[in-house]
Scaffold this motif. Sequence first.
Motif, PDB file in Angstrom:
ATOM      1  N   TYR A 360      -2.865  -4.391  -2.800  1.00 58.83           N
ATOM      2  CA  TYR A 360      -1.686  -3.485  -2.914  1.00 58.83           C
ATOM      3  C   TYR A 360      -1.780  -2.420  -1.835  1.00 58.83           C
ATOM      4  O   TYR A 360      -0.849  -1.640  -1.717  1.00 58.83           O
ATOM      5  CB  TYR A 360      -1.405  -2.883  -4.260  1.00 58.83           C
ATOM      6  N   SER A 361      -2.759  -2.280  -1.063  1.00 59.09           N
ATOM      7  CA  SER A 361      -2.883  -1.107  -0.274  1.00 59.09           C
ATOM      8  C   SER A 361      -1.768  -1.408   1.037  1.00 59.09           C
ATOM      9  O   SER A 361      -1.468  -0.026   1.598  1.00 59.09           O
ATOM     10  CB  SER A 361      -4.402  -1.085   0.575  1.00 59.09           C
ATOM     11  N   LEU A 364       1.155   0.521  -0.106  1.00 57.66           N
ATOM     12  CA  LEU A 364       0.851   2.257  -0.515  1.00 57.66           C
ATOM     13  C   LEU A 364       1.645   3.286   0.110  1.00 57.66           C
ATOM     14  O   LEU A 364       2.255   4.308  -0.287  1.00 57.66           O
ATOM     15  CB  LEU A 364      -0.631   2.551  -0.460  1.00 57.66           C
ATOM     16  N   VAL A 367       5.333   3.076  -0.895  1.00 55.25           N
ATOM     17  CA  VAL A 367       5.055   3.660  -2.428  1.00 55.25           C
ATOM     18  C   VAL A 367       5.064   5.272  -2.306  1.00 55.25           C
ATOM     19  O   VAL A 367       5.779   5.832  -3.025  1.00 55.25           O
ATOM     20  CB  VAL A 367       3.805   3.210  -3.162  1.00 55.25           C
ATOM     21  N   HIS A 368       4.335   5.764  -1.514  1.00 54.68           N
ATOM     22  CA  HIS A 368       4.337   7.212  -1.381  1.00 54.68           C
ATOM     23  C   HIS A 368       5.516   8.079  -0.855  1.00 54.68           C
ATOM     24  O   HIS A 368       5.947   8.902  -1.197  1.00 54.68           O
ATOM     25  CB  HIS A 368       2.939   7.550  -0.596  1.00 54.68           C
ATOM     26  N   PHE A 387      -4.702   0.520  -9.932  1.00 57.03           N
ATOM     27  CA  PHE A 387      -4.404   0.947  -8.490  1.00 57.03           C
ATOM     28  C   PHE A 387      -3.700   2.094  -8.180  1.00 57.03           C
ATOM     29  O   PHE A 387      -3.926   2.916  -7.104  1.00 57.03           O
ATOM     30  CB  PHE A 387      -4.068  -0.281  -7.646  1.00 57.03           C
ATOM     31  N   PHE A 388      -2.479   1.962  -8.875  1.00 60.37           N
ATOM     32  CA  PHE A 388      -1.392   2.798  -8.685  1.00 60.37           C
ATOM     33  C   PHE A 388      -1.316   4.118  -9.470  1.00 60.37           C
ATOM     34  O   PHE A 388      -0.507   5.096  -9.381  1.00 60.37           O
ATOM     35  CB  PHE A 388       0.006   2.217  -8.814  1.00 60.37           C
ATOM     36  N   GLU A 391      -1.154   7.226  -7.791  1.00 61.47           N
ATOM     37  CA  GLU A 391      -0.441   7.443  -6.321  1.00 61.47           C
ATOM     38  C   GLU A 391       1.112   7.671  -6.959  1.00 61.47           C
ATOM     39  O   GLU A 391       1.807   7.716  -5.749  1.00 61.47           O
ATOM     40  CB  GLU A 391      -0.606   5.965  -5.732  1.00 61.47           C
TER      41      GLU A 391
END
Length: 450
Positions: A360-361, A364, A367-368, A387-388, A391
């Motif tokens: 999922y990186s 990212l 997402v941010h 993972f999130f 984040e």
Amino acid sequence: MMKRLVVLGAGESGVGAAILGKTKGYDVFVSDFGQIKQKYRDMLDAEDIPWEQGGHTVERIIDATEVIKSPGIPPTAPIMQKIASKNIPVLSEIEFAGRYTDAKMVCITGSNGKTTTTLLTYHILRDAGLNVGLAGNVGKSLALQVARERHDVYVIELSSFQLENMYDFRANIAVILNITPDHLDRYDHEMQNYINAKFRILQNMTPRDAFIFWQDDPVIRRQLERMSTEAHAYPFAEHREENTAAYIDAENRMIINIGSREPFAMPRADLALNGLHNLYNSMAAGIASCLLDIRRDDIRRALSDFEGVEHRLEPVATIDGVQYINDSKATNVNSTYYALESMTRPTVLILGGKDKGNDYSEILPLVHSKVKAIVAMGVDNSKILDFFKDEVEQIADTHSLDEAVETCRRLASEGDTVLLSPCCASFDLFTSYENRGDLFKAKVHSLESK
């Protein structure tokens, strides 16, 4: 002695292959480990083709001269291991159908965008008056069309699974849109195995054939450094480089320039499909259409009026100022990346399903910058939650579609977007990505009446 053809899997492709086999004089038997839909049982009965469901009779299967298997059956399945031990040739439906037609083949693959590009190319050719068929992952079975119809051109969407069992088939125009990690659980979590499967689309091509690809894809570029094809290359990119066949010029027009032909030009603003990924899809379809000598006006018209693909960035409704978008077809990380890239409002993102070895990186940074909350929807959301969790400001753990949509409704504010773009396959809670998307749309529409 009559050749014996065994077909494993009685869906669209399997039943089509069985009917073509019967037409060509094979002794055909169809076996499905699951339950066969009534529609397909009726089709087999009408052709007097014997079939079984709910399991495999091994003795009848290993008596085959050849086996055609559904793309979804992995080579590790027990029945496939038994077939391999008997050295029985295993083919795809596309490979089998290709034996019995001399039509031109426009074959399209890629980790993302292949359905859109396939349907767009078909739309251009059909509206231009060509006798064209649509096959592969979309449309009707290629084998059934070869058995019952006659087309001059087929536009075929090919998955890596279908390409695994193709050997002598030849594409006249092959398109690779992009390659990013997907289905790695099928390929021993080795990216190169997946790449090799995709590049099988170039098998048997000659200097008379055409290879269309995204010039800036690092995976495609590396693979082309270690292999070659006799087909003529037609790369596309956002910015022009040497030998780029399609690009955007300084006036923001899509240019297609293939050799001595008059260049095709169309303002990017006139394209029906928005977003950078759809620009590439339009370029690939446009190049293929130019190579088939479609009139420029026909290409221009079709690129401007194409209506898009269900379950791919499909607007559903706006409720209390919140926009709901169905992107259920996003079954891998890169597809969700493209969806997030096109978002212009704060987004509540629904992720989850059957993980295929996702990293999922990649999403990212988006997402941010774009996601205000994540709603995980699946049987087991632990990987997504882990993972999130640090984040995003808000993250929720849900285990049904109803619960997920209700949670999104609570988290979203006027001016936001709720985006179903799951990154994952659907098979933990749903029968298919279509089933997931249809249920999402139904649930959203039910909110309108509340």
